[in-house]
Design a protein around this motif. Structure first.
Motif, mmCIF file in Angstrom:
data_model
loop_
_atom_site.group_PDB
_atom_site.id
_atom_site.type_symbol
_atom_site.label_atom_id
_atom_site.label_comp_id
_atom_site.label_asym_id
_atom_site.label_seq_id
_atom_site.Cartn_x
_atom_site.Cartn_y
_atom_site.Cartn_z
ATOM 1 N N LYS A 225 0.844 -1.191 0.000
ATOM 2 C CA LYS A 225 0.000 0.000 0.000
ATOM 3 C C LYS A 225 0.878 1.240 0.000
ATOM 4 C CE LYS A 225 -3.779 -2.191 2.543
ATOM 5 N NZ LYS A 225 -4.603 -2.152 3.775
ATOM 6 N N LEU A 226 0.536 2.200 -0.863
ATOM 7 C CA LEU A 226 1.286 3.449 -0.886
ATOM 8 C C LEU A 226 0.983 4.302 0.342
ATOM 9 C CD1 LEU A 226 1.036 4.443 -4.665
ATOM 10 C CD2 LEU A 226 2.928 3.328 -3.463
ATOM 11 N N LEU A 227 -0.223 4.144 0.903
ATOM 12 C CA LEU A 227 -0.592 4.859 2.126
ATOM 13 C C LEU A 227 -1.534 3.960 2.924
ATOM 14 C CD1 LEU A 227 0.015 7.588 3.439
ATOM 15 C CD2 LEU A 227 -2.098 8.467 2.453
ATOM 16 N N ASP A 228 -1.082 3.525 4.086
ATOM 17 C CA ASP A 228 -1.825 2.551 4.887
ATOM 18 C C ASP A 228 -2.676 3.272 5.936
ATOM 19 O OD1 ASP A 228 -2.779 0.412 6.227
ATOM 20 O OD2 ASP A 228 -0.836 -0.497 6.687
ATOM 21 N N PHE A 229 -3.996 3.290 5.715
ATOM 22 C CA PHE A 229 -4.913 3.961 6.640
ATOM 23 C C PHE A 229 -5.324 3.075 7.809
ATOM 24 C CE2 PHE A 229 -5.463 6.403 2.735
ATOM 25 C CZ PHE A 229 -5.454 7.705 3.207
ATOM 26 N N SER A 230 -4.849 1.845 7.841
ATOM 27 C CA SER A 230 -5.233 0.947 8.930
ATOM 28 C C SER A 230 -4.673 1.385 10.274
ATOM 29 C CB SER A 230 -4.759 -0.478 8.618
ATOM 30 O OG SER A 230 -3.353 -0.552 8.595
ATOM 31 N N PHE A 237 -2.387 5.104 18.383
ATOM 32 C CA PHE A 237 -2.061 6.063 17.325
ATOM 33 C C PHE A 237 -3.010 7.259 17.354
ATOM 34 C CE2 PHE A 237 -2.934 7.545 12.978
ATOM 35 C CZ PHE A 237 -1.671 8.013 12.630
ATOM 36 N N ILE A 238 -4.300 7.005 17.575
ATOM 37 C CA ILE A 238 -5.279 8.096 17.615
ATOM 38 C C ILE A 238 -4.995 9.035 18.786
ATOM 39 C CG2 ILE A 238 -7.725 8.629 17.959
ATOM 40 C CD1 ILE A 238 -8.361 6.025 16.465
ATOM 41 N N ILE A 239 -4.685 8.464 19.951
ATOM 42 C CA ILE A 239 -4.375 9.289 21.127
ATOM 43 C C ILE A 239 -3.114 10.119 20.876
ATOM 44 C CG2 ILE A 239 -3.621 9.189 23.541
ATOM 45 C CD1 ILE A 239 -5.431 6.681 23.789
ATOM 46 N N TYR A 240 -2.097 9.483 20.301
ATOM 47 C CA TYR A 240 -0.864 10.202 20.011
ATOM 48 C C TYR A 240 -1.116 11.358 19.044
ATOM 49 C CZ TYR A 240 3.780 11.190 18.162
ATOM 50 O OH TYR A 240 4.926 11.833 17.758
ATOM 51 N N GLU A 350 10.237 8.883 18.399
ATOM 52 C CA GLU A 350 10.548 7.591 19.010
ATOM 53 C C GLU A 350 9.276 6.951 19.552
ATOM 54 O OE1 GLU A 350 12.035 4.240 20.736
ATOM 55 O OE2 GLU A 350 12.973 5.529 19.240
ATOM 56 N N VAL A 351 8.405 7.759 20.180
ATOM 57 C CA VAL A 351 7.143 7.242 20.700
ATOM 58 C C VAL A 351 6.240 6.779 19.554
ATOM 59 C CG1 VAL A 351 5.006 7.890 21.890
ATOM 60 C CG2 VAL A 351 7.208 8.581 22.827
ATOM 61 N N LEU A 352 6.202 7.543 18.465
ATOM 62 C CA LEU A 352 5.382 7.141 17.320
ATOM 63 C C LEU A 352 5.878 5.831 16.723
ATOM 64 C CD1 LEU A 352 3.124 7.699 15.303
ATOM 65 C CD2 LEU A 352 4.740 9.076 13.969
ATOM 66 N N MET A 353 7.196 5.664 16.611
ATOM 67 C CA MET A 353 7.760 4.414 16.104
ATOM 68 C C MET A 353 7.371 3.241 16.996
ATOM 69 S SD MET A 353 11.610 5.634 15.052
ATOM 70 C CE MET A 353 11.880 6.960 13.868
ATOM 71 N N ALA A 354 7.376 3.478 18.328
ATOM 72 C CA ALA A 354 7.011 2.419 19.267
ATOM 73 C C ALA A 354 5.526 2.083 19.189
ATOM 74 C CB ALA A 354 7.381 2.846 20.689
ATOM 75 N N VAL A 355 4.693 3.084 18.896
ATOM 76 C CA VAL A 355 3.240 2.880 18.860
ATOM 77 C C VAL A 355 2.821 2.063 17.637
ATOM 78 C CG1 VAL A 355 1.027 4.055 18.545
ATOM 79 C CG2 VAL A 355 2.631 4.894 20.243
ATOM 80 N N VAL A 356 3.328 2.418 16.450
ATOM 81 C CA VAL A 356 2.840 1.795 15.212
ATOM 82 C C VAL A 356 3.754 0.702 14.682
ATOM 83 C CG1 VAL A 356 1.611 3.879 14.540
ATOM 84 C CG2 VAL A 356 3.930 3.527 13.707
ATOM 85 N N GLY A 357 5.014 0.669 15.105
ATOM 86 C CA GLY A 357 5.939 -0.335 14.597
ATOM 87 C C GLY A 357 6.622 0.092 13.309
ATOM 88 N N THR A 358 7.599 -0.702 12.902
ATOM 89 C CA THR A 358 8.418 -0.356 11.743
ATOM 90 C C THR A 358 7.653 -0.410 10.429
ATOM 91 O OG1 THR A 358 10.381 -1.196 12.872
ATOM 92 C CG2 THR A 358 10.523 -0.971 10.484
#
Length: 491
Positions: A225-230, A237-240, A350-358
């Protein structure tokens, strides 16, 4: 070039946590410096632009806001381009845009021209550099990622320490037009940084395995997917995103207006611009130190709460700093603001990376930046409008402090309750998994007894069967073994 993209990482490739990654980190350091320091450094030209075009504070503050809005609002576009073409070509084209915008702005005849050239074109160029540099950093570092994020984020204060006094010198010797022209040439260094973003290649063994796969099986694989809305299905993610949007309303206001604040108190231009240098100097050391601390075993699982503390610290600094009445008070404010601002800068991605993963980071950061762009367009211009009506700097610092403090409360409380709910769901799913595993074992036993009519079952068969359940970020494994029972029976 697809190997450079987080969402399309080659199989078998592990983050090297070093090697060429340090060159990528150096490029990210410079890119982060230009991206975040440039909107603040341009503020040293505001006084001359007000005289030249006969506009107000809110009109000039809109330049920084458009720059930041393009940096944030172009996020989804950057995600699509990176997922399609890779990081390196996108960054090199972005460097050309960033330089072109400042060069064209030096010939501006109205404030609208500066909005379009400096704000839109240069802002787009910086956006095409900033987001891919973060994606590559996340690709090259895993265990050392908090430290790498902190070091890369330190580029912002270092650039601010250099660009702010440089802007004053260029304005004094060449005027604002000559200063814009020279800064445009300086931004061409973004192209060199983009060239450092070398894609990670799979090892030879992985390539041989991939070649051995039949072409029919390769065709069955789904397209990326070019842009993953999942990512919007993830509560974390929403809270962040909500907390970050509120934070951005006030986070960039003090650095934009602190120089003008000092000038309004009667201090000369050079001395006023020194405040940004002090802020940047403190910020320079706060970011890598915070990144180093965030990488420790005890702190890393709690980085969300550390970020919340940093945001409260920053908000309270704004509230107290609003009472500064002299240059000494502004210096103290800049020192504490630099510490808190550095902590936020080192931890936010760093927090965003931890929330959604690589895997989903390239899409997640684009969507987060898009939502934050709206707040960026409202924050500094709104503060400038308030200043035009009141002519009191205290009010805009109070407003900024309240907004950042509110964002910290949203992040901390939202994350606390989200984690609590997830733990409850995890326990329920674990219980269901155990029951399912028990039922499956009983059914198998009945079927085997009917089929074999008392025949002895071969030892070791079907032992070690695993039932895995993934709930949130935790993986729960339920194993069924019959080795001990068999040993007891044989004895």
């Amino acid at each position: 070039m697809g190997g450079a993209v987080v969402d399309d990482a080659p199989p078998g490739v592990k983050a090297p946590d070093g090697g060429w990654g340090w060159a990528v980190l150096a490029g990210g350091f410079v890119i982060t410096g230009f991206s975040y320091a440039f909107p603040k450094a341009v503020s040293v030209f505001f006084k001359e632009l007000i005289r030249e075009f006969d506009v107000g504070y809110s009109d000039t503050a809109l330049i920084s806001s458009i720059l930041l809005a393009m940096l944030y609002g172009s996020g989804p576009l950057c995600s699509v381009l990176v997922n399609r073409f890779g990081c390196r070509p996108v960054m090199m084209v972005g460097g050309l845009f960033a330089s072109l915008g400042m060069i064209l702005a030096s010939f501006a005849t109205s404030i609208i021209h500066i909005y379009l050239c400096t704000g839109v074109i240069t802002g787009l160029g910086l956006a095409l550099n900033f987001q891919p540099s973060l994606i590559m950093l996340n690709r090259y570092f895993s265990e050392k990622r908090p430290l790498a994020n902190g070091l890369a984020a330190a580029g912002s204060p270092v650039a601010l320490c250099c660009l702010s006094p440089l802007g004053q010198v260029l304005q004094y010797h060449y005027g604002w037009r000559g200063g814009f022209l020279i800064l445009g040439g300086l931004l061409l260094n973004c192209c060199a940084c983009g060239a450092l973003m070398r894609p990670l290649l799979p090892p030879k063994k992985a390539e041989n395995l991939e070649e051995s796969i039949p072409t029919e099986e390769k065709k069955i694989q789904p397209k990326k997917k070019l842009l993953d809305f999942s990512v919007f299905k993830d509560r974390g993610f929403i809270i962040y995103t909500l907390a970050a949007s509120i934070m951005v309303l006030g986070l960039f206001v003090p650095p934009v207006f602190v120089v003008s604040y000092a000038k309004s108190l009667g201090y000369e231009d050079t001395k006023s611009a020194l405040l940004l240098t002090i802020l940047g100097f403190v910020d320079m050391f706060a970011r890598p130190i915070c990144g180093l601390i965030a990488g420790t075993k005890w702190v890393r699982p709690r980085t969300v709460y550390v970020l919340s503390f940093a945001m409260i610290f920053n908000g309270c600094t704004d509230l107290i700093g609003s009472q500064a009445k002299d240059y000494g008070g502004l210096v103290i404010f800049c020192i504490f603001f630099g510490i808190s601002y550095g902590m936020v800068g080192a931890l936010q991605f760093e927090v965003l990376m931890a929330v959604v993963g690589t895997e989903k980071f390239s899409s997640a950061i684009g969507l987060v930046l898009l939502v934050e762009a709206i707040a960026v367009l409202v924050g500094p211009p709104g503060a400038g409008r308030l200043l035009d009506y009141t002519n009191v700097y205290m009010y805009i610092f109070l407003l900024a402090g309240c907004e950042v403090t509110l964002s910290a409360i949203v992040l901390a409380l939202g994350n606390f309750f989200c984690i609590k709910i997830k733990h409850g769901e995890t326990e329920a799913k674990l219980e269901m998994a155990v029951n399912a595993a028990e039922k499956e074992g009983l059914n198998r036993g009945v079927e085997e007894e009917e089929d074999h009519d008392g025949e002895e079952e071969p030892k070791g068969k079907d032992n070690g069967k695993v039932c895995a359940l993934k709930a949130g970020e935790e993986e729960i494994t339920v194993m069924e073994t019959g080795e001990k029972e068999e040993e007891n029976t044989s004895i």
